[in-house]
Design an enzyme around this catalytic site. Structure first.
Site, PDB file in Angstrom:
ATOM      1  N   ASP A  75       0.812  -1.215   0.000  1.00 30.96           N
ATOM      2  CA  ASP A  75       0.000   0.000   0.000  1.00 30.96           C
ATOM      3  C   ASP A  75       0.848   1.269   0.000  1.00 30.96           C
ATOM      4  O   ASP A  75       0.526   2.244  -0.663  1.00 30.96           O
ATOM      5  CB  ASP A  75      -0.924   0.033   1.226  1.00 30.96           C
ATOM      6  CG  ASP A  75      -1.972  -1.065   1.154  1.00 30.96           C
ATOM      7  OD1 ASP A  75      -1.952  -1.825   0.154  1.00 30.96           O
ATOM      8  OD2 ASP A  75      -2.788  -1.163   2.086  1.00 30.96           O
ATOM      9  N   TYR A 100       1.936   2.428  -3.358  1.00 26.65           N
ATOM     10  CA  TYR A 100       0.827   3.058  -4.076  1.00 26.65           C
ATOM     11  C   TYR A 100       0.636   4.497  -3.573  1.00 26.65           C
ATOM     12  O   TYR A 100       0.531   5.442  -4.353  1.00 26.65           O
ATOM     13  CB  TYR A 100      -0.451   2.234  -3.862  1.00 26.65           C
ATOM     14  CG  TYR A 100      -1.648   2.753  -4.623  1.00 26.65           C
ATOM     15  CD1 TYR A 100      -1.944   2.280  -5.896  1.00 26.65           C
ATOM     16  CD2 TYR A 100      -2.481   3.732  -4.071  1.00 26.65           C
ATOM     17  CE1 TYR A 100      -3.018   2.760  -6.608  1.00 26.65           C
ATOM     18  CE2 TYR A 100      -3.565   4.229  -4.778  1.00 26.65           C
ATOM     19  CZ  TYR A 100      -3.835   3.739  -6.043  1.00 26.65           C
ATOM     20  OH  TYR A 100      -4.905   4.229  -6.749  1.00 26.65           O
ATOM     21  N   ASP A 101       0.629   4.613  -2.254  1.00 25.28           N
ATOM     22  CA  ASP A 101       0.413   5.936  -1.658  1.00 25.28           C
ATOM     23  C   ASP A 101       1.472   6.946  -2.096  1.00 25.28           C
ATOM     24  O   ASP A 101       1.171   8.118  -2.324  1.00 25.28           O
ATOM     25  CB  ASP A 101       0.388   5.846  -0.123  1.00 25.28           C
ATOM     26  CG  ASP A 101      -0.793   5.036   0.366  1.00 25.28           C
ATOM     27  OD1 ASP A 101      -1.745   4.847  -0.422  1.00 25.28           O
ATOM     28  OD2 ASP A 101      -0.761   4.580   1.530  1.00 25.28           O
ATOM     29  N   SER A 144     -37.333  -3.743 -11.582  1.00 32.85           N
ATOM     30  CA  SER A 144     -37.164  -4.614 -10.422  1.00 32.85           C
ATOM     31  C   SER A 144     -37.363  -6.052 -10.890  1.00 32.85           C
ATOM     32  O   SER A 144     -37.575  -6.298 -12.074  1.00 32.85           O
ATOM     33  CB  SER A 144     -38.160  -4.245  -9.338  1.00 32.85           C
ATOM     34  OG  SER A 144     -39.460  -4.383  -9.852  1.00 32.85           O
ATOM     35  N   LEU A 145     -37.278  -6.983  -9.973  1.00 35.88           N
ATOM     36  CA  LEU A 145     -37.386  -8.396 -10.340  1.00 35.88           C
ATOM     37  C   LEU A 145     -38.549  -9.044  -9.613  1.00 35.88           C
ATOM     38  O   LEU A 145     -38.830  -8.705  -8.462  1.00 35.88           O
ATOM     39  CB  LEU A 145     -36.111  -9.141  -9.932  1.00 35.88           C
ATOM     40  CG  LEU A 145     -34.830  -8.899 -10.712  1.00 35.88           C
ATOM     41  CD1 LEU A 145     -33.662  -9.560 -10.003  1.00 35.88           C
ATOM     42  CD2 LEU A 145     -34.964  -9.441 -12.121  1.00 35.88           C
ATOM     43  N   GLU A 170     -26.864 -16.165 -11.018  1.00 33.80           N
ATOM     44  CA  GLU A 170     -25.859 -15.335 -10.345  1.00 33.80           C
ATOM     45  C   GLU A 170     -26.336 -14.900  -8.970  1.00 33.80           C
ATOM     46  O   GLU A 170     -27.532 -14.880  -8.699  1.00 33.80           O
ATOM     47  CB  GLU A 170     -25.465 -14.134 -11.219  1.00 33.80           C
ATOM     48  CG  GLU A 170     -26.619 -13.294 -11.704  1.00 33.80           C
ATOM     49  CD  GLU A 170     -26.198 -12.322 -12.823  1.00 33.80           C
ATOM     50  OE1 GLU A 170     -25.481 -12.717 -13.740  1.00 33.80           O
ATOM     51  OE2 GLU A 170     -26.614 -11.161 -12.761  1.00 33.80           O
ATOM     52  N   ASP A 180     -26.796  -8.104  -1.884  1.00 32.52           N
ATOM     53  CA  ASP A 180     -27.650  -7.283  -1.047  1.00 32.52           C
ATOM     54  C   ASP A 180     -27.012  -5.913  -0.842  1.00 32.52           C
ATOM     55  O   ASP A 180     -26.422  -5.627   0.186  1.00 32.52           O
ATOM     56  CB  ASP A 180     -27.889  -7.989   0.292  1.00 32.52           C
ATOM     57  CG  ASP A 180     -29.202  -7.573   0.896  1.00 32.52           C
ATOM     58  OD1 ASP A 180     -29.925  -6.787   0.263  1.00 32.52           O
ATOM     59  OD2 ASP A 180     -29.504  -8.034   2.019  1.00 32.52           O
ATOM     60  N   TYR A 213     -23.519  -6.220 -13.345  1.00 33.51           N
ATOM     61  CA  TYR A 213     -24.306  -7.361 -13.811  1.00 33.51           C
ATOM     62  C   TYR A 213     -25.161  -7.099 -15.044  1.00 33.51           C
ATOM     63  O   TYR A 213     -25.909  -7.982 -15.455  1.00 33.51           O
ATOM     64  CB  TYR A 213     -25.161  -7.945 -12.688  1.00 33.51           C
ATOM     65  CG  TYR A 213     -26.071  -6.964 -11.969  1.00 33.51           C
ATOM     66  CD1 TYR A 213     -27.093  -6.295 -12.635  1.00 33.51           C
ATOM     67  CD2 TYR A 213     -25.910  -6.744 -10.607  1.00 33.51           C
ATOM     68  CE1 TYR A 213     -27.921  -5.414 -11.969  1.00 33.51           C
ATOM     69  CE2 TYR A 213     -26.738  -5.861  -9.935  1.00 33.51           C
ATOM     70  CZ  TYR A 213     -27.738  -5.198 -10.620  1.00 33.51           C
ATOM     71  OH  TYR A 213     -28.552  -4.332  -9.962  1.00 33.51           O
ATOM     72  N   LYS A 247     -31.313 -15.471 -15.143  1.00 32.09           N
ATOM     73  CA  LYS A 247     -31.618 -14.650 -16.320  1.00 32.09           C
ATOM     74  C   LYS A 247     -31.524 -15.529 -17.564  1.00 32.09           C
ATOM     75  O   LYS A 247     -30.556 -16.294 -17.702  1.00 32.09           O
ATOM     76  CB  LYS A 247     -30.595 -13.509 -16.451  1.00 32.09           C
ATOM     77  CG  LYS A 247     -30.607 -12.555 -15.269  1.00 32.09           C
ATOM     78  CD  LYS A 247     -29.464 -11.564 -15.334  1.00 32.09           C
ATOM     79  CE  LYS A 247     -29.496 -10.657 -14.099  1.00 32.09           C
ATOM     80  NZ  LYS A 247     -28.298  -9.832 -13.980  1.00 32.09           N
ATOM     81  N   LYS A 297     -35.418 -16.175  -3.662  1.00 32.32           N
ATOM     82  CA  LYS A 297     -34.994 -15.623  -2.373  1.00 32.32           C
ATOM     83  C   LYS A 297     -34.500 -16.688  -1.399  1.00 32.32           C
ATOM     84  O   LYS A 297     -35.035 -17.790  -1.340  1.00 32.32           O
ATOM     85  CB  LYS A 297     -36.172 -14.856  -1.742  1.00 32.32           C
ATOM     86  CG  LYS A 297     -36.510 -13.556  -2.460  1.00 32.32           C
ATOM     87  CD  LYS A 297     -35.306 -12.619  -2.415  1.00 32.32           C
ATOM     88  CE  LYS A 297     -35.635 -11.170  -2.589  1.00 32.32           C
ATOM     89  NZ  LYS A 297     -36.423 -10.514  -1.634  1.00 32.32           N
ATOM     90  N   CYS A 319     -18.986 -11.355  40.944  1.00 34.80           N
ATOM     91  CA  CYS A 319     -18.236 -11.276  42.195  1.00 34.80           C
ATOM     92  C   CYS A 319     -18.600 -10.049  43.025  1.00 34.80           C
ATOM     93  O   CYS A 319     -18.097  -9.895  44.134  1.00 34.80           O
ATOM     94  CB  CYS A 319     -16.733 -11.284  41.912  1.00 34.80           C
ATOM     95  SG  CYS A 319     -16.149  -9.769  41.138  1.00 34.80           S
ATOM     96  N   CYS A 348     -15.202  -5.319  35.169  1.00 32.43           N
ATOM     97  CA  CYS A 348     -15.245  -5.682  36.577  1.00 32.43           C
ATOM     98  C   CYS A 348     -13.863  -5.386  37.135  1.00 32.43           C
ATOM     99  O   CYS A 348     -12.849  -5.743  36.529  1.00 32.43           O
ATOM    100  CB  CYS A 348     -15.568  -7.159  36.703  1.00 32.43           C
ATOM    101  SG  CYS A 348     -15.063  -7.854  38.282  1.00 32.43           S
TER     102      CYS A 348
HETATM  103  S1  IVH Z   1     -30.681  -7.779 -12.556  1.00 38.34           S
HETATM  104  C1  IVH Z   1     -33.976  -6.350 -15.088  1.00 38.34           C
HETATM  105  N1  IVH Z   1     -28.807  -9.027 -11.173  1.00 38.34           N
HETATM  106  O1  IVH Z   1     -31.968  -6.780  -7.209  1.00 38.34           O
HETATM  107  C2  IVH Z   1     -33.148  -6.962 -14.074  1.00 38.34           C
HETATM  108  N2  IVH Z   1     -30.216  -7.482 -10.054  1.00 38.34           N
HETATM  109  O2  IVH Z   1     -35.174  -6.481  -7.596  1.00 38.34           O
HETATM  110  C3  IVH Z   1     -32.532  -5.961 -13.192  1.00 38.34           C
HETATM  111  N3  IVH Z   1     -29.692  -7.206  -7.679  1.00 38.34           N
HETATM  112  O3  IVH Z   1     -32.510  -3.472  -7.387  1.00 38.34           O
HETATM  113  C4  IVH Z   1     -31.731  -6.487 -12.096  1.00 38.34           C
HETATM  114  N4  IVH Z   1     -28.001  -8.613  -7.621  1.00 38.34           N
HETATM  115  O4  IVH Z   1     -30.118  -3.979  -7.414  1.00 38.34           O
HETATM  116  C5  IVH Z   1     -29.831  -8.138 -11.147  1.00 38.34           C
HETATM  117  N5  IVH Z   1     -27.103 -10.174 -10.061  1.00 38.34           N
HETATM  118  C6  IVH Z   1     -28.105  -9.290 -10.048  1.00 38.34           C
HETATM  119  C7  IVH Z   1     -28.480  -8.608  -8.877  1.00 38.34           C
HETATM  120  C8  IVH Z   1     -29.554  -7.710  -8.917  1.00 38.34           C
HETATM  121  C9  IVH Z   1     -28.748  -7.761  -6.922  1.00 38.34           C
HETATM  122  C10 IVH Z   1     -30.696  -6.224  -7.195  1.00 38.34           C
HETATM  123  C11 IVH Z   1     -30.808  -4.998  -8.045  1.00 38.34           C
HETATM  124  C12 IVH Z   1     -32.278  -4.622  -8.090  1.00 38.34           C
HETATM  125  C13 IVH Z   1     -32.926  -5.783  -7.401  1.00 38.34           C
HETATM  126  C14 IVH Z   1     -34.018  -6.329  -8.291  1.00 38.34           C
END
Ligand code: IVH
Length: 677
Positions: A35, A38-39, A84-85, A115, A119, A227, A292, A316, A413, A428
């Protein structure tokens, strides 16, 4: 301003080198240089830029330290919405998802990419002509916030793409997150500063990314996995998702190595089960799997339903946070007298495990969180970390629930509880009067990495102390077989074995013995440094604080702890008693050895070692070695544990000597003959 040519060239060179090492460190997790090196380079670049401001480009590695604070974030409209998914929770629902896809596509089997579902929080990175020009949060999917200044501080995110065939405009999407280790370290720091801790890595990542002051974001351990690609113009993207992930990696972006191309619902489910098993061992938190459809033409045919694609689904995992009832708060007393409040809980399943106890850390945490007995609380269990109470659900609080009163006297004690300023934990003051501390001391003395007394379990130590059979560690060696055979859950045979184990443990090493004494903050590495420096126990015990502080690894706090330990007549008595019982070790010859016998050597550790990697590293460094993360021509020696991989291969290729863990242990004991000259 007139800028000399060589300055231009040097800046180019520094950019190139800093970007290279940054990529190795943050994206490949495989640093090549220490490191500090690098610094130093970064410092040089900053100095040049200060003198010649015109040379400071937006993609300069110096731009990662954060910019002036904002008053608010500006809005960003996503040209391609961030969707969203949909979710599935069972194999049955997964089958249904796969069947729907097959029906629309009218084919028998679909190839998916499975994949990890990270979180963290979704991010969109916009690169124009390879340059990162904007980063935005997902927001409601249509409109997000411009967090460019913050994102630029994240080492894993390239400020400029590298590699071939970079589109004129490409919007890369992915997840920003904080690893488990990063999260623990961040919360520990927050606790130390008396600031609010984060409930989980996700909140920590979100909170850190949405700070108006990016110089604070720069200090947070944020990272990212990419991703997907959103918008893309004037560029050629591959025909499948799995190939696009490789393209992204080729441009210097960080892509998880966990994704896998699988066939049909069966393939998806097998991946799910495997990753679920490894969930706790991953360095980051995931809340499920995303499947996917791999081929983009098939994705297109499938299209979207409302706000989610029909070609992808999230599977999930069991939740890592649950609510339950707090039945009681007990106070545990540790070896050094530190008090830890422990929550006793109505048993609850969290992430697949039944949890009945959880830590509440310390007095301040209880007060800050205002957790009260009888409350409904949120409990979190993630990885190998001890389950913890995150917060109370105040809306569910019963009338009359009273604030928890922290004890002023030790529950074991009765001695006064003291709290030293600046320390998070109350202690203690009873010292060895306190049976809890004595028990913990003896347990530590007997533990595997200390005297390694096999068969002396925690329960037995507690019984022996509770029944006044032993008072301290030295008393262990005067136990008779009959005494032991009379203890609960002990028979003739186990008593005999324990006597043998005690006898065997008498032959030890100086570092182990020092570690076994349980001096505050003297861990294995420090014990080893002390042993190697002074050679004998007497010299350590009679050393002045100045002499102690001249040992690598020993600072003023540790030196004071050692001196305080020495000055207790009781401790001297125990040591004498131990030696009289026959405990022995070889002193270390320090007359000929240099202060730092491994000075100038570069050592690489790889594979699984039985001791924590960090301990080995500390110990080698304390002997003067440089410990590097990767093998190069400059490597002097590689120690390979079980299942060593690419580094071992590279060492063999380069003809660098490779030794096993047994040799490492010898070297750490000061035996330099293992070192090939
Ligand atoms: S794909 C159209 N891939 O999950 C598909 N999402 O409810 C768009 N997330 O807010 C998402 N890991 O932030 C995808 N390997 C992954 C993911 C991922 C986490 C999150 C993403 C999104 C939420 C989807």
């Amino acid at each position: 301003m007139n800028i000399p040519d060589e300055i231009y060239q040097r800046v180019e060179q520094l950019h190139e080198q800093l970007n290279y090492h940054n990529h190795r460190y943050y994206v490949l997790d495989d640093p090549e240089i220490p490191d500090v090196d690098y610094d130093m380079m970064l410092r040089e670049l900053q100095d040049i830029e200060a003198e010649y401001p015109d040379l400071c480009r937006p993609d300069s590695p110096s731009q990662r330290v954060g910019a002036a604070p904002l008053t608010k974030f500006t809005e960003v409209k996503h040209e391609v919405p961030m969707l969203s998914l949909g979710n599935v929770f069972s194999e049955q629902e997964l089958d249904d998802f796969d069947r729907r896809c097959r029906e629309v596509l009218d084919i028998d089997a679909i190839e998916y990419v499975a994949e990890p579902k990270l979180d963290g929080l979704a991010i969109s990175l916009l690169y124009k002509e390879g340059l990162l020009v904007r980063a935005a949060t997902r927001g409601d999917g249509t409109t997000g916030e411009d967090v460019t200044a913050n994102v630029k501080t994240i080492g894993a995110i390239p400020l400029r793409l590298s590699g071939k065939a970079i589109p004129a405009v490409v919007e890369v999407r992915g997840e920003i997150y904080i690893s488990r280790k990063g999260f623990e370290a961040l919360n520990a720091k927050q606790r130390e500063k008396g600031e609010k801790t984060f409930a989980n890595p996700r909140n920590a990542a979100a909170g850190s990314l949405r700070l108006l002051d990016s110089s604070i974001t720069a200090q947070r351990p944020l990272t990212m996995y990419c991703y997907a690609v959103g918008k893309c113009t004037d560029g050629v993207l591959a025909d499948t998702h799995s190939e696009v992930l490789e393209q992204l990696r080729g441009w210097g972006l960080r892509v998880s190595h966990e994704h896998k191309v699988v066939k049909g619902a069966r393939g998806c489910y097998r991946y799910y089960e495997k990753l679920l098993q490894r969930r706790d061992k991953l360095p980051y938190e995931i809340d499920g799997i995303v499947y996917k459809v791999n081929r983009f033409d098939q994705q297109q045919t499938l299209g979207f339903v409302s706000r989610a694609p029909r070609w992808a689904i999230a599977h999930k995992f069991p939740a890592q946070e649950k609510t339950t009832t707090l039945l009681a708060i007990d106070i545990q007393v540790g070896r050094t007298g530190a008090l830890t409040p422990v929550a006793r809980l109505e048993p609850v399943e969290v992430g697949g495990v039944i949890v009945t106890n959880a830590t509440l850390h310390n007095q301040d945490e209880i007060e800050r969180k205002d957790v009260r007995v009888g409350d409904t609380v949120i409990v979190r269990r993630a990885g190998d970390v001890i389950p913890e109470v995150v917060s109370s659900v105040v809306s569910k609080r019963k009338k009359g629930a009273r604030k928890f009163k922290y004890p002023t006297h030790c529950p074991e004690c009765g001695s006064d509880v003291i709290r030293i300023e600046g320390e998070a934990k109350a202690r203690c003051s009873g010292g060895l009067v306190c049976p809890a501390q004595r028990k913990e001391n003896i347990k530590h003395f007997a533990s595997r990495r200390a005297m390694d007394i096999e068969g002396l379990g925690d329960k037995l130590v507690e019984q022996l102390v509770d029944e006044n059979i032993i008072e301290n560690a030295a008393d262990l060696y005067s136990l008779s077989k009959e005494q032991l055979a009379n203890m609960e859950r002990m028979g003739e045979k186990s008593a005999e074995n324990l006597i043998k184990a005690l006898d065997k443990s008498k032959s030890t090493t100086l570092p182990r013995f020092i570690y076994a004494l349980g001096i505050r903050e003297v861990g294995e590495a420090t014990a080893r440094s002390l042993a190697n420096h002074f050679g004998t126990l007497e010299k350590i015990m009679s050393a002045s604080s100045d002499e102690l502080e001249s040992v690598p690894d020993v600072g003023p706090v540790v030196a004071t702890n050692i001196e305080t330990f020495d000055h207790q007549p009781h401790n001297r008595d125990v040591i004498n008693q131990l030696i009289t019982s026959g405990l022995h070790w070889d002193d270390i010859d320090v007359t000929h050895s240099e202060e730092q016998p491994l000075k100038g050597k570069t050592i690489v550790l790889t594979g699984a070692l039985s001791m924590p990697r960090s301990e080995a590293k500390d110990a080698l460094q304390s002997m003067g070695a440089k410990v590097s993360g990767s093998v190069s021509k400059k490597t002097s020696l590689v120690f390979a544990g079980a299942d060593a991989g690419s580094k071992l291969v590279k060492a063999n290729e380069l003809g660098i000597p490779v030794l096993d863990e047994a040799s490492l242990q010898l070297l750490l004991k000061g035996n330099l003959s293992v070192f090939p000259d």
